[in-house]
Design a protein around this motif. Structure first.
Motif, PDB file in Angstrom:
ATOM      1  N   ALA A  17       8.476  10.682  18.099  1.00  0.00           N
ATOM      2  CA  ALA A  17       7.495  11.324  18.287  1.00  0.00           C
ATOM      3  C   ALA A  17       6.562  11.174  19.134  1.00  0.00           C
ATOM      4  O   ALA A  17       5.377  12.111  20.092  1.00  0.00           O
ATOM      5  CB  ALA A  17       7.458  11.842  17.200  1.00  0.00           C
ATOM      6  N   ALA A  18       5.548   9.885  19.151  1.00  0.00           N
ATOM      7  CA  ALA A  18       4.521   9.483  19.857  1.00  0.00           C
ATOM      8  C   ALA A  18       4.876   9.109  21.126  1.00  0.00           C
ATOM      9  O   ALA A  18       3.732   9.536  22.642  1.00  0.00           O
ATOM     10  CB  ALA A  18       4.476   7.451  19.361  1.00  0.00           C
ATOM     11  N   GLU A  19       6.377   8.845  21.351  1.00  0.00           N
ATOM     12  CA  GLU A  19       6.350   9.294  23.257  1.00  0.00           C
ATOM     13  C   GLU A  19       6.485  10.700  23.600  1.00  0.00           C
ATOM     14  O   GLU A  19       5.956  11.004  24.616  1.00  0.00           O
ATOM     15  CB  GLU A  19       7.696   8.273  22.842  1.00  0.00           C
ATOM     16  CG  GLU A  19       8.347   7.377  23.270  1.00  0.00           C
ATOM     17  CD  GLU A  19       6.958   6.196  24.334  1.00  0.00           C
ATOM     18  OE1 GLU A  19       6.965   6.830  25.883  1.00  0.00           O
ATOM     19  OE2 GLU A  19       6.505   5.669  24.264  1.00  0.00           O
ATOM     20  N   LEU A  20       6.836  11.796  22.471  1.00  0.00           N
ATOM     21  CA  LEU A  20       7.431  12.930  22.827  1.00  0.00           C
ATOM     22  C   LEU A  20       5.604  13.390  23.210  1.00  0.00           C
ATOM     23  O   LEU A  20       5.579  14.476  24.418  1.00  0.00           O
ATOM     24  CB  LEU A  20       8.024  13.992  22.131  1.00  0.00           C
ATOM     25  CG  LEU A  20       9.667  13.505  22.199  1.00  0.00           C
ATOM     26  CD1 LEU A  20      10.446  13.915  20.965  1.00  0.00           C
ATOM     27  CD2 LEU A  20      10.218  13.952  23.605  1.00  0.00           C
ATOM     28  N   ARG A  21       5.099  13.306  22.237  1.00  0.00           N
ATOM     29  CA  ARG A  21       3.485  13.673  21.817  1.00  0.00           C
ATOM     30  C   ARG A  21       2.938  12.912  23.403  1.00  0.00           C
ATOM     31  O   ARG A  21       1.894  13.794  23.928  1.00  0.00           O
ATOM     32  CB  ARG A  21       2.720  13.509  20.889  1.00  0.00           C
ATOM     33  CG  ARG A  21       3.254  14.278  19.942  1.00  0.00           C
ATOM     34  CD  ARG A  21       2.577  13.529  18.517  1.00  0.00           C
ATOM     35  NE  ARG A  21       3.173  14.607  17.745  1.00  0.00           N
ATOM     36  CZ  ARG A  21       3.827  13.892  16.469  1.00  0.00           C
ATOM     37  NH1 ARG A  21       3.767  12.288  15.997  1.00  0.00           N
ATOM     38  NH2 ARG A  21       4.228  14.637  15.642  1.00  0.00           N
ATOM     39  N   GLY A  22       3.154  12.378  23.658  1.00  0.00           N
ATOM     40  CA  GLY A  22       2.279  11.780  25.407  1.00  0.00           C
ATOM     41  C   GLY A  22       3.471  12.507  25.761  1.00  0.00           C
ATOM     42  O   GLY A  22       2.101  12.129  27.629  1.00  0.00           O
ATOM     43  N   ALA A  23       4.721  12.872  25.992  1.00  0.00           N
ATOM     44  CA  ALA A  23       4.485  13.350  27.220  1.00  0.00           C
ATOM     45  C   ALA A  23       3.936  15.108  27.073  1.00  0.00           C
ATOM     46  O   ALA A  23       4.944  15.769  27.886  1.00  0.00           O
ATOM     47  CB  ALA A  23       6.238  13.798  27.401  1.00  0.00           C
ATOM     48  N   TRP A  54      11.285   8.705  12.959  1.00  0.00           N
ATOM     49  CA  TRP A  54      11.182   9.342  14.338  1.00  0.00           C
ATOM     50  C   TRP A  54       9.686   9.522  14.589  1.00  0.00           C
ATOM     51  O   TRP A  54       8.894   9.581  15.849  1.00  0.00           O
ATOM     52  CB  TRP A  54      11.476  10.844  14.025  1.00  0.00           C
ATOM     53  CG  TRP A  54      12.358  11.970  13.515  1.00  0.00           C
ATOM     54  CD1 TRP A  54      12.549  11.842  13.013  1.00  0.00           C
ATOM     55  CD2 TRP A  54      13.807  11.467  14.709  1.00  0.00           C
ATOM     56  NE1 TRP A  54      14.307  13.097  13.162  1.00  0.00           N
ATOM     57  CE2 TRP A  54      14.692  12.361  14.015  1.00  0.00           C
ATOM     58  CE3 TRP A  54      14.231  11.482  15.893  1.00  0.00           C
ATOM     59  CZ2 TRP A  54      15.802  12.568  14.307  1.00  0.00           C
ATOM     60  CZ3 TRP A  54      15.057  11.966  16.414  1.00  0.00           C
ATOM     61  CH2 TRP A  54      15.755  12.276  15.892  1.00  0.00           C
ATOM     62  N   ASP A  55       9.183   8.599  13.889  1.00  0.00           N
ATOM     63  CA  ASP A  55       7.491   7.666  14.087  1.00  0.00           C
ATOM     64  C   ASP A  55       7.429   7.587  15.618  1.00  0.00           C
ATOM     65  O   ASP A  55       6.848   7.629  16.639  1.00  0.00           O
ATOM     66  CB  ASP A  55       6.773   6.582  13.722  1.00  0.00           C
ATOM     67  CG  ASP A  55       7.092   7.002  12.243  1.00  0.00           C
ATOM     68  OD1 ASP A  55       6.812   8.707  11.883  1.00  0.00           O
ATOM     69  OD2 ASP A  55       6.456   6.553  11.394  1.00  0.00           O
ATOM     70  N   GLU A  56       8.421   6.795  16.706  1.00  0.00           N
ATOM     71  CA  GLU A  56       8.311   6.144  17.974  1.00  0.00           C
ATOM     72  C   GLU A  56       8.647   7.697  18.725  1.00  0.00           C
ATOM     73  O   GLU A  56       8.353   7.451  19.600  1.00  0.00           O
ATOM     74  CB  GLU A  56       8.834   4.796  18.201  1.00  0.00           C
ATOM     75  CG  GLU A  56       8.486   3.405  17.064  1.00  0.00           C
ATOM     76  CD  GLU A  56       8.865   2.592  17.335  1.00  0.00           C
ATOM     77  OE1 GLU A  56       9.680   1.590  19.034  1.00  0.00           O
ATOM     78  OE2 GLU A  56      10.054   2.461  16.424  1.00  0.00           O
ATOM     79  N   PRO A 102      19.330   5.746  17.409  1.00  0.00           N
ATOM     80  CA  PRO A 102      18.826   5.144  18.254  1.00  0.00           C
ATOM     81  C   PRO A 102      17.283   5.120  17.974  1.00  0.00           C
ATOM     82  O   PRO A 102      16.290   5.110  19.027  1.00  0.00           O
ATOM     83  CB  PRO A 102      19.621   6.579  19.470  1.00  0.00           C
ATOM     84  CG  PRO A 102      19.714   7.679  18.565  1.00  0.00           C
ATOM     85  CD  PRO A 102      20.661   7.140  17.581  1.00  0.00           C
ATOM     86  N   MET A 103      17.281   6.131  17.102  1.00  0.00           N
ATOM     87  CA  MET A 103      15.210   6.413  16.834  1.00  0.00           C
ATOM     88  C   MET A 103      14.832   4.694  16.587  1.00  0.00           C
ATOM     89  O   MET A 103      13.118   4.892  16.661  1.00  0.00           O
ATOM     90  CB  MET A 103      14.870   7.186  15.760  1.00  0.00           C
ATOM     91  CG  MET A 103      15.960   7.037  15.142  1.00  0.00           C
ATOM     92  SD  MET A 103      16.995   7.510  14.542  1.00  0.00           S
ATOM     93  CE  MET A 103      17.176   9.175  14.180  1.00  0.00           C
ATOM     94  N   PHE A 104      15.891   4.778  16.503  1.00  0.00           N
ATOM     95  CA  PHE A 104      15.658   2.982  16.115  1.00  0.00           C
ATOM     96  C   PHE A 104      15.373   2.055  17.293  1.00  0.00           C
ATOM     97  O   PHE A 104      14.654   0.552  17.676  1.00  0.00           O
ATOM     98  CB  PHE A 104      15.807   2.046  14.982  1.00  0.00           C
ATOM     99  CG  PHE A 104      15.258   2.676  14.067  1.00  0.00           C
ATOM    100  CD1 PHE A 104      14.488   3.343  12.862  1.00  0.00           C
ATOM    101  CD2 PHE A 104      16.480   3.657  12.632  1.00  0.00           C
ATOM    102  CE1 PHE A 104      13.817   3.805  11.637  1.00  0.00           C
ATOM    103  CE2 PHE A 104      16.270   4.255  11.869  1.00  0.00           C
ATOM    104  CZ  PHE A 104      14.674   4.604  11.215  1.00  0.00           C
ATOM    105  N   SER A 105      16.470   2.062  17.688  1.00  0.00           N
ATOM    106  CA  SER A 105      17.496   0.414  18.378  1.00  0.00           C
ATOM    107  C   SER A 105      16.715   1.454  19.674  1.00  0.00           C
ATOM    108  O   SER A 105      16.562   0.481  20.588  1.00  0.00           O
ATOM    109  CB  SER A 105      18.524   0.600  18.604  1.00  0.00           C
ATOM    110  OG  SER A 105      19.223   2.458  19.165  1.00  0.00           O
ATOM    111  N   GLU A 106      16.349   2.424  20.740  1.00  0.00           N
ATOM    112  CA  GLU A 106      15.972   2.734  22.048  1.00  0.00           C
ATOM    113  C   GLU A 106      15.225   4.242  21.160  1.00  0.00           C
ATOM    114  O   GLU A 106      15.196   4.916  22.103  1.00  0.00           O
ATOM    115  CB  GLU A 106      17.515   3.088  22.489  1.00  0.00           C
ATOM    116  CG  GLU A 106      17.897   2.217  23.116  1.00  0.00           C
ATOM    117  CD  GLU A 106      17.386   0.560  23.410  1.00  0.00           C
ATOM    118  OE1 GLU A 106      16.555   1.382  24.758  1.00  0.00           O
ATOM    119  OE2 GLU A 106      17.992  -0.523  23.977  1.00  0.00           O
TER     120      GLU A 106
END
Length: 230
Positions: A21-27, A17-19, A211-215
Motif C-alpha cells: 500500500a505504501a508503494e502504491l500510494r507513493g505512485a 498489505w502495509d508495504e 508476495p506482499m511479504f516476500s516482494e
C-alpha cells in the motif's frame, strides 16, 4: 484516480498489505486495504455464505469509489471475482494474486484434495487455523515473515465451503493473473482456461505464494503496471 482495494487470503487482514500500500500510494494511487469479516481486527464478526463478497461490495459503495481495481490474493480471489461483476461500471480491473478464481457453484475447497482442511475446520469449531511454520518453507519468506502469517487469525470455515455465484462469464472481465512461480509454474486449470480470454493477461513473479511479504515493491510495480496502460 485509480482506487486499489486490496484483499488478502486466509488468516490475514488489511495489515498484510502495509508495504504494498505504501508503494502504491507513493505512485499516486488511492489504496484501500480491506479486512474481511471474522479476521484480524474483525475477529468475532460472523462470516457465513456470501459475507466476504458483501464485505467487498459494501466497501466500494460505502466509500463511493470509482475506477476500482480489486485485488484478491489466494482465497480472496473467490470473493473478489464475485464482487468484481457486482460493482458494475465502478470496476476498472480485477487482479488475482496467485489466487483461486470463482467457478459458479463451486467453493474454495472444490477441485483439490481438501479433506484435511475440512477435518481441521470440524475439529476447530468451524475455523481453519493457520498452518505451522514448516508449511511455508520454500516460498521466499524470512522466519519473521512466516511468524507473522502463523500468528494470523483462524479463518471462518463457512466462507471456504460456500459455492460461488456468478452472473456471467468471468473471462469477460478485464483481469490480470499474477502467478508466483515458487508456488508452482503452471496456473490451475480454471485459471488456464480464463487466460484464453483476450480480456485476461498473465504476469509471472519469481517468488512464493505471499508476495506482499516476500516482494512487496515488485508486487506494487506489477499492480501499478496492470492499469498504467489502460
Amino acid at each position: 484516480m485509480t482506487n486499489f482495494v486490496l484483499v488478502a487470503g486466509t488468516w490475514l487482514g488489511a495489515w498484510a498489505w502495509d508495504e504494498v500500500a505504501a508503494e502504491l500510494r507513493g505512485a499516486g494511487h488511492d489504496v484501500h486495504p480491506l479486512t474481511l469479516s471474522g479476521l484480524a481486527e474483525k475477529r468475532g464478526v460472523p462470516a457465513g455464505r456470501q459475507t466476504h463478497v458483501r464485505d467487498i461490495v459494501d466497501e466500494v459503495e460505502r466509500l463511493g469509489l470509482r475506477d476500482v481495481v480489486l485485488v484478491g490474493h489466494s482465497y480472496a480471489g473467490i470473493p473478489v471475482g464475485q464482487a468484481a461483476e457486482r460493482i458494475g461500471e465502478r470496476l476498472r480491473r480485477v487482479v488475482f494474486v496467485d489466487a483461486n478464481v470463482p467457478v459458479d457453484g463451486e467453493s474454495f475447497l472444490s477441485g483439490w484434495p481438501s479433506d484435511s482442511v475440512r477435518q481441521s475446520i470440524t475439529e476447530h469449531d468451524g475455523f481453519w487455523p493457520p498452518l505451522g511454520a514448516p508449511d511455508y518453507a520454500g516460498q521466499g519468506l524470512t522466519d519473521a515473515q512466516i511468524a507473522r502469517i502463523v500468528d494470523g487469525s483462524p479463518h471462518p470455515g463457512a466462507t471456504l465451503t460456500e459455492p460461488a455465484v456468478l452472473a456471467g462469464p468471468l473471462g469477460e472481465l478485464p483481469a490480470t493473473y499474477v502467478k508466483c512461480l515458487l508456488d508452482g509454474e503452471e496456473p490451475m486449470p480454471a485459471v488456464a482456461e480464463l487466460l484464453k480470454s483476450d480480456q485476461w493477461e498473465l504476469v509471472e513473479m519469481a517468488t512464493g505464494h505471499w508476495p506482499m511479504f516476500s516482494e512487496p515493491r515488485e508486487l506494487a510495480r506489477v499492480l501499478h503496471a496492470s492499469v498504467a496502460g489502460s
